[in-house]
Design a protein around this motif. Structure first.
Motif, PDB file in Angstrom:
ATOM      1  N   GLU A  46       0.824  -1.204   0.000  1.00 22.49           N
ATOM      2  CA  GLU A  46       0.000   0.000   0.000  1.00 22.49           C
ATOM      3  C   GLU A  46       0.865   1.263   0.000  1.00 22.49           C
ATOM      4  O   GLU A  46       0.609   2.203  -0.757  1.00 22.49           O
ATOM      5  N   GLY A  47       1.895   1.290   0.830  1.00 21.80           N
ATOM      6  CA  GLY A  47       2.796   2.449   0.854  1.00 21.80           C
ATOM      7  C   GLY A  47       3.494   2.646  -0.482  1.00 21.80           C
ATOM      8  O   GLY A  47       3.676   3.774  -0.949  1.00 21.80           O
ATOM      9  N   PHE A  48       3.904   1.532  -1.087  1.00 21.52           N
ATOM     10  CA  PHE A  48       4.533   1.624  -2.401  1.00 21.52           C
ATOM     11  C   PHE A  48       3.558   2.209  -3.418  1.00 21.52           C
ATOM     12  O   PHE A  48       3.909   3.119  -4.177  1.00 21.52           O
ATOM     13  N   GLN A  49       2.319   1.691  -3.439  1.00 24.37           N
ATOM     14  CA  GLN A  49       1.326   2.159  -4.408  1.00 24.37           C
ATOM     15  C   GLN A  49       0.998   3.637  -4.216  1.00 24.37           C
ATOM     16  O   GLN A  49       0.837   4.377  -5.186  1.00 24.37           O
ATOM     17  N   ARG A  50       0.921   4.083  -2.963  1.00 26.34           N
ATOM     18  CA  ARG A  50       0.540   5.467  -2.674  1.00 26.34           C
ATOM     19  C   ARG A  50       1.669   6.461  -2.887  1.00 26.34           C
ATOM     20  O   ARG A  50       1.425   7.575  -3.359  1.00 26.34           O
ATOM     21  N   PHE A  51       2.895   6.082  -2.532  1.00 27.88           N
ATOM     22  CA  PHE A  51       3.963   7.073  -2.515  1.00 27.88           C
ATOM     23  C   PHE A  51       5.076   6.827  -3.527  1.00 27.88           C
ATOM     24  O   PHE A  51       5.498   7.743  -4.225  1.00 27.88           O
ATOM     25  N   VAL A  52       5.570   5.600  -3.600  1.00 26.67           N
ATOM     26  CA  VAL A  52       6.753   5.329  -4.417  1.00 26.67           C
ATOM     27  C   VAL A  52       6.393   5.154  -5.893  1.00 26.67           C
ATOM     28  O   VAL A  52       7.053   5.719  -6.760  1.00 26.67           O
ATOM     29  N   ARG A  53       5.344   4.388  -6.181  1.00 25.49           N
ATOM     30  CA  ARG A  53       4.979   4.155  -7.579  1.00 25.49           C
ATOM     31  C   ARG A  53       4.691   5.470  -8.326  1.00 25.49           C
ATOM     32  O   ARG A  53       5.208   5.674  -9.430  1.00 25.49           O
ATOM     33  N   PRO A  54       3.905   6.395  -7.760  1.00 18.29           N
ATOM     34  CA  PRO A  54       3.666   7.645  -8.481  1.00 18.29           C
ATOM     35  C   PRO A  54       4.952   8.450  -8.727  1.00 18.29           C
ATOM     36  O   PRO A  54       5.115   9.070  -9.778  1.00 18.29           O
ATOM     37  N   TRP A  55       5.861   8.405  -7.753  1.00 16.48           N
ATOM     38  CA  TRP A  55       7.132   9.118  -7.892  1.00 16.48           C
ATOM     39  C   TRP A  55       7.956   8.511  -9.027  1.00 16.48           C
ATOM     40  O   TRP A  55       8.484   9.235  -9.878  1.00 16.48           O
ATOM     41  N   LEU A  56       8.043   7.175  -9.064  1.00 13.13           N
ATOM     42  CA  LEU A  56       8.788   6.515 -10.134  1.00 13.13           C
ATOM     43  C   LEU A  56       8.143   6.777 -11.498  1.00 13.13           C
ATOM     44  O   LEU A  56       8.840   7.024 -12.487  1.00 13.13           O
ATOM     45  N   ALA A  57       6.810   6.753 -11.537  1.00 13.34           N
ATOM     46  CA  ALA A  57       6.102   7.017 -12.798  1.00 13.34           C
ATOM     47  C   ALA A  57       6.341   8.445 -13.264  1.00 13.34           C
ATOM     48  O   ALA A  57       6.539   8.696 -14.462  1.00 13.34           O
ATOM     49  N   ALA A  58       6.364   9.392 -12.339  1.00 10.47           N
ATOM     50  CA  ALA A  58       6.605  10.797 -12.707  1.00 10.47           C
ATOM     51  C   ALA A  58       8.021  10.993 -13.248  1.00 10.47           C
ATOM     52  O   ALA A  58       8.241  11.777 -14.170  1.00 10.47           O
ATOM     53  N   LEU A  59       8.971  10.250 -12.682  1.00 10.25           N
ATOM     54  CA  LEU A  59      10.357  10.390 -13.122  1.00 10.25           C
ATOM     55  C   LEU A  59      10.634   9.689 -14.448  1.00 10.25           C
ATOM     56  O   LEU A  59      11.477  10.149 -15.228  1.00 10.25           O
ATOM     57  N   THR A  60       9.953   8.579 -14.693  1.00  8.20           N
ATOM     58  CA  THR A  60      10.304   7.747 -15.854  1.00  8.20           C
ATOM     59  C   THR A  60       9.223   7.659 -16.927  1.00  8.20           C
ATOM     60  O   THR A  60       9.518   7.305 -18.062  1.00  8.20           O
ATOM     61  N   GLY A  61       7.982   7.929 -16.542  1.00  6.24           N
ATOM     62  CA  GLY A  61       6.888   7.716 -17.483  1.00  6.24           C
ATOM     63  C   GLY A  61       6.558   6.244 -17.657  1.00  6.24           C
ATOM     64  O   GLY A  61       5.754   5.873 -18.519  1.00  6.24           O
ATOM     65  N   ASP A  62       7.169   5.373 -16.846  1.00  6.66           N
ATOM     66  CA  ASP A  62       6.967   3.931 -16.944  1.00  6.66           C
ATOM     67  C   ASP A  62       6.352   3.369 -15.666  1.00  6.66           C
ATOM     68  O   ASP A  62       6.397   3.998 -14.608  1.00  6.66           O
ATOM     69  N   ARG A  63       5.852   2.159 -15.793  1.00  3.12           N
ATOM     70  CA  ARG A  63       5.343   1.418 -14.648  1.00  3.12           C
ATOM     71  C   ARG A  63       6.393   0.392 -14.228  1.00  3.12           C
ATOM     72  O   ARG A  63       6.904  -0.337 -15.069  1.00  3.12           O
ATOM     73  N   PHE A  64       6.723   0.354 -12.947  1.00  4.40           N
ATOM     74  CA  PHE A  64       7.677  -0.614 -12.408  1.00  4.40           C
ATOM     75  C   PHE A  64       6.921  -1.850 -11.930  1.00  4.40           C
ATOM     76  O   PHE A  64       5.865  -1.746 -11.311  1.00  4.40           O
ATOM     77  N   THR A  65       7.462  -3.018 -12.202  1.00  6.80           N
ATOM     78  CA  THR A  65       6.904  -4.279 -11.730  1.00  6.80           C
ATOM     79  C   THR A  65       7.363  -4.515 -10.296  1.00  6.80           C
ATOM     80  O   THR A  65       8.554  -4.377  -9.986  1.00  6.80           O
ATOM     81  N   THR A  66       6.427  -4.851  -9.416  1.00 10.84           N
ATOM     82  CA  THR A  66       6.780  -5.154  -8.030  1.00 10.84           C
ATOM     83  C   THR A  66       6.828  -6.664  -7.837  1.00 10.84           C
ATOM     84  O   THR A  66       6.014  -7.405  -8.385  1.00 10.84           O
ATOM     85  N   ILE A  67       7.815  -7.105  -7.047  1.00  8.63           N
ATOM     86  CA  ILE A  67       7.953  -8.515  -6.691  1.00  8.63           C
ATOM     87  C   ILE A  67       8.159  -8.618  -5.186  1.00  8.63           C
ATOM     88  O   ILE A  67       8.657  -7.676  -4.551  1.00  8.63           O
ATOM     89  N   ALA A  68       7.770  -9.741  -4.626  1.00 11.36           N
ATOM     90  CA  ALA A  68       7.969  -9.967  -3.190  1.00 11.36           C
ATOM     91  C   ALA A  68       7.906 -11.467  -2.918  1.00 11.36           C
ATOM     92  O   ALA A  68       7.462 -12.256  -3.761  1.00 11.36           O
ATOM     93  N   LEU A  69       8.365 -11.820  -1.737  1.00 15.42           N
ATOM     94  CA  LEU A  69       8.305 -13.201  -1.251  1.00 15.42           C
ATOM     95  C   LEU A  69       7.265 -13.300  -0.139  1.00 15.42           C
ATOM     96  O   LEU A  69       7.089 -12.348   0.634  1.00 15.42           O
ATOM     97  N   MET A  70       6.610 -14.445  -0.068  1.00 16.71           N
ATOM     98  CA  MET A  70       5.685 -14.729   1.034  1.00 16.71           C
ATOM     99  C   MET A  70       6.066 -16.071   1.640  1.00 16.71           C
ATOM    100  O   MET A  70       6.244 -17.052   0.924  1.00 16.71           O
ATOM    101  N   ARG A  71       6.177 -16.087   2.943  1.00 12.36           N
ATOM    102  CA  ARG A  71       6.527 -17.311   3.665  1.00 12.36           C
ATOM    103  C   ARG A  71       5.257 -18.042   4.095  1.00 12.36           C
ATOM    104  O   ARG A  71       4.223 -17.402   4.355  1.00 12.36           O
ATOM    105  N   GLU A  72       5.327 -19.372   4.190  1.00 14.77           N
ATOM    106  CA  GLU A  72       4.178 -20.124   4.689  1.00 14.77           C
ATOM    107  C   GLU A  72       3.783 -19.481   6.024  1.00 14.77           C
ATOM    108  O   GLU A  72       4.631 -19.244   6.884  1.00 14.77           O
TER     109      GLU A  72
END
Length: 197
Positions: A46-72
């Motif tokens: 949620e923090g990434f979507q609200r704050f970081v993604r818009p900043w990256l999009a404004a700087l690059t005009g592109d969408r960044f793919t997010t990846i993560a790990l989830m443990r059992e």
């Protein structure tokens, strides 16, 4: 959090799911490596979507793919317990003295945020469906590293770092059932993750 600028890729560091090993292996390949403070290192979806993604999009005009790990999920709570035991060795007050895993699990059920430094559950960290573009099982590290090999065009080898001490992590059946009920959302998300190669 690691940002691979040229590859338009962001690794979100799920707590207690191998994030330190990923950072050690990949920091030199990332253009941005946020390791401190924990609130920024472990920025949630949620923090990434609200704050970081818009900043990256404004700087690059592109969408960044997010990846993560989830443990059992039950193993994730076990990892928090072992982490607390290790930290307890350096704490003169010894808040974990005499606390077995069954008791810790019950305290997690009562107050997940307190037991996990405010993270609560992995499903809360990773967000609703679509919160992270590619979510991998921690237990299937080979699939995750294969993805990184191809996306970053290099051979990835993850070290074993930040490993908590071994401990008895057995549960009474009734505690395990209650813990699984408390983790129902996490267990459903984990079960939904693609296990194919």
């Amino acid at each position: 959090m690691l940002i691979f600028w040229d590859r338009r890729l962001v690794f979100l560091a799920t707590p207690k799911a191998g994030s330190t090993a990923v950072e050690v292996a990949l920091e030199s390949l990332a253009e941005v490596a946020v390791q401190r403070p924990p609130e920024m290192k472990h920025v949630n979806a949620e923090g990434f979507q609200r704050f970081v993604r818009p900043w990256l999009a404004a700087l690059t005009g592109d969408r960044f793919t997010t990846i993560a790990l989830m443990r059992e999920p039950v193993d994730w709570v076990r990892s928090w317990y072992r982490f607390r035991l290790r930290d307890d060795q350096e704490d003169p007050a010894h808040p974990m003295a005499g606390v077995d895993f069954d008791r810790f699990a019950r305290s997690y059920i009562d107050d997940p945020l307190r037991a996990t430094d405010g993270f609560g559950t992995q499903s809360a960290f990773l967000g609703p469906a679509g919160g992270v573009d590619r979510l991998f099982r921690y237990e299937d590290m080979e699939k995750f590293t294969h993805f990184l090999d191809e996306r970053l065009d290099c051979d990835i080898n993850l070290p074993r770092v930040n490993v908590p001490p071994a401990a008895d992590v057995s549960l009474r059946p009734e505690t395990e059932a209650a813990l699984r009920d408390a983790l129902a959302e996490d267990l459903a998300l984990y079960a939904s993750l693609d296990r194919s190669g």
